[in-house]
Motif scaffolding. Sequence first.
Motif, short mmCIF file in Angstrom:
data_model
loop_
_atom_site.label_atom_id
_atom_site.label_comp_id
_atom_site.label_asym_id
_atom_site.label_seq_id
_atom_site.Cartn_x
_atom_site.Cartn_y
_atom_site.Cartn_z
N ALA A 127 -5.45 -6.00 1.28
CA ALA A 127 -4.20 -5.28 1.06
C ALA A 127 -3.10 -6.15 0.49
O ALA A 127 -1.98 -5.68 0.28
CB ALA A 127 -3.72 -4.66 2.38
N SER A 150 3.66 2.31 4.78
CA SER A 150 2.58 1.37 4.43
C SER A 150 1.93 0.81 5.68
O SER A 150 0.70 0.70 5.77
CB SER A 150 3.14 0.24 3.57
OG SER A 150 3.67 0.73 2.36
N LEU A 208 -1.98 1.35 6.87
CA LEU A 208 -2.85 0.22 7.18
C LEU A 208 -3.40 0.33 8.60
O LEU A 208 -4.56 0.00 8.86
CB LEU A 208 -2.08 -1.10 7.02
CG LEU A 208 -2.13 -1.76 5.65
CD1 LEU A 208 -1.11 -2.89 5.58
CD2 LEU A 208 -3.52 -2.29 5.36
N PRO A 267 -0.82 -4.85 -2.89
CA PRO A 267 0.33 -3.96 -2.85
C PRO A 267 1.45 -4.39 -1.89
O PRO A 267 2.49 -3.76 -1.86
CB PRO A 267 -0.27 -2.63 -2.38
CG PRO A 267 -1.75 -2.79 -2.48
CD PRO A 267 -2.00 -4.24 -2.31
N VAL A 268 1.22 -5.42 -1.04
CA VAL A 268 2.24 -5.83 -0.08
C VAL A 268 2.58 -7.29 -0.29
O VAL A 268 1.81 -8.06 -0.87
CB VAL A 268 1.76 -5.60 1.37
CG1 VAL A 268 1.47 -4.15 1.62
CG2 VAL A 268 0.54 -6.45 1.67
N MET A 283 0.84 -1.18 0.00
CA MET A 283 0.00 0.00 0.00
C MET A 283 0.89 1.24 0.00
O MET A 283 0.79 2.12 0.83
CB MET A 283 -0.91 -0.01 1.22
CG MET A 283 -2.05 1.00 1.15
SD MET A 283 -3.19 0.78 2.50
CE MET A 283 -3.97 -0.75 2.02
N SER A 284 1.81 1.29 -0.88
CA SER A 284 2.73 2.40 -0.95
C SER A 284 2.11 3.55 -1.72
O SER A 284 1.15 3.40 -2.45
CB SER A 284 4.04 1.97 -1.62
OG SER A 284 3.77 1.49 -2.90
N LEU A 295 4.52 -5.18 9.01
CA LEU A 295 5.31 -4.24 8.21
C LEU A 295 6.19 -3.36 9.10
O LEU A 295 7.37 -3.11 8.77
CB LEU A 295 4.38 -3.36 7.38
CG LEU A 295 3.68 -4.05 6.19
CD1 LEU A 295 2.57 -3.17 5.64
CD2 LEU A 295 4.68 -4.39 5.10
N HIS A 351 9.55 6.56 2.12
CA HIS A 351 8.26 5.98 1.75
C HIS A 351 8.44 4.47 1.61
O HIS A 351 8.62 3.93 0.53
CB HIS A 351 7.76 6.57 0.43
CG HIS A 351 7.30 7.98 0.54
ND1 HIS A 351 8.16 9.04 0.73
CD2 HIS A 351 6.07 8.53 0.51
CE1 HIS A 351 7.48 10.16 0.80
NE2 HIS A 351 6.21 9.89 0.67
#
Length: 589
Positions: free
Chosen positions: A491, A350, A354, A494-495, A1-2, A420, A345
């Motif tokens: 999610a 991320s 979240l 993106p991860v 989720m960047s 994360l 970033h």
Amino acid sequence: MSALPNAIPALTTSSGFLLVLALMLPLVGVLLALVLGGRNARRVVFLTLPLGLALAVAIAVEAMQTGHQLVYLLGGWAPPLGVALRADGLSVVMLLTTAAIILAVAIYARDDFSTPAGASEARAPLLFWTLLLAVWGSLNVIFLAGDLFTLYVALELLTFAGVPLVSLDGRAETLQAALRYLLYALIGSVLYMLGAVLLYGAYGTLDIALLAQRVRPEPAAFAAAALMTVGLLAKTALFPLHLWLPPAHAGAPAAASAVLSALVVKGSWFLIVRLWFDVMPGVVTLPAAQLLGALGAAAIVVGSVVALRQERLKLLVAYSTMAQIGYLFLMFPLAFDTTGNGPLHGAALSGGLLQVVSHATAKAGMFMAAGLIYAALGHDRIADLAGVARAMPVTVLAFALAGLALMGVVPSGAYLAKKLMLDAADGSGQWWWMIVLQGGAVFTAGYVVLVLVSVLRRRSDPLPLVKRVSRLSEFAALVLAMSSLLLALAALGPVPGDLVSSPLAPKELGTLLAVFLGGALLALGLSRQSLLGTARVAAGANGGPLRRAAVAVGGAFELADLLVRRWQFASLGLLTLVVLVGGLLVIGR
């Protein structure tokens, strides 16, 4: 989720008009609600909110397909002469989250704020539906505005829309709480504006993209960063600047508390992220970030312990909010790499994003469930909730699932956020934050276990209900809680998928059992009511030295909370933090 790539188009993008629609739709809704009146204001809300959610989805799809930010230059004038609207990955996620939660809260509150039959108008329904749209519109401006002055205006609009939600019933105590909230928020606004003035005087612009290119580590930037950060911390109610939060939630309607806790405090947090990650990445330092992380850790501990000491369910959830806000600030030190460069970033951002989405959905569902229990029983005394699980199974399920999501069990968003951030802590060598991240779940489990033991206790007589709650309201709370609990699955695109384990894996089951046992021990030692009975536990009674020591510790935390929420301490805390943050920015270079 960047976040989306940082390259910013110099002109309005092809789908930039969607950003204008996202701002205009709530504004048109507010005007229509005021003109048409309270009975029709609810219809306006249920017309505009689904359109707003669809619009947020369209913005997200367009941003993902194009791979860059959406931009709209108002009047065709480019910054610094003009004002730009921009939507990056962070904005898109927050737009979607806000639209979904506002819609769920509207469904939940549709009966509580309906105009009585036979009345042409009523104050509370008109105010609630109008303010709900105003909060939504203000948040959209915060997420899309590209310059610090527009963000200041949006922040003030959010404050003036959120404060009246606290005092909708017009009682003296809620008016006092609203006034306390307003005054402290305005002090934070003054600090933010002072920082913005310093930046404009030094660099000749307030546009975020242009400031990112011009800001240098020098006295004006250090002072501006310190003032703006601390001012926004006051609006976010991060410990010890939470003077307004518990009294605001104590008397506010459940729907208002859900909006305040899930969304309103996220607006100022979002601005801190913009300030640190986009405006001043070359100015902020690791020592200053460690201070924000330390305040977050203190919020987790103090908020959780004081939550365990509460006798009312709504206040317990309010102090839980104070604790969960602390998690949002652990990402700041973790955004720095092993050499102290940052903020970056990466996984920490991320994880923080979240955590925000997971907290917003879970806490809204939890406040809504607590409100339903209060409406059904006419009270929310934790010691007197025996039999609620049998009478209101959907409501209790919503509360339990929201609590599990906040604890970070698989596959909740908080679980993936913790993974994360643990990865970021390991990669940057900041092992102490791993202890905070792992231990925080035990504190959350403590007050969740406390409530569940009370509501699951059997009664010898039927539970007296003063009102039958709406099944649709119950399911609105349940959907939000389920969304938070299953957020990690959404999610996974993106991860990395290997971050999420099976909930039935022996390691995960063992961790969950240890967290629950630790939470039960905390609840057994610190709470005022016994887990084994309904009687209130007096200080120093029912137990040996450990129980008496735990009671003394809990009382000390309550006393500390009362002290820092006094005006003189809260004001001194603001000034002290400005000096500390500014000093750490200077010496941390």
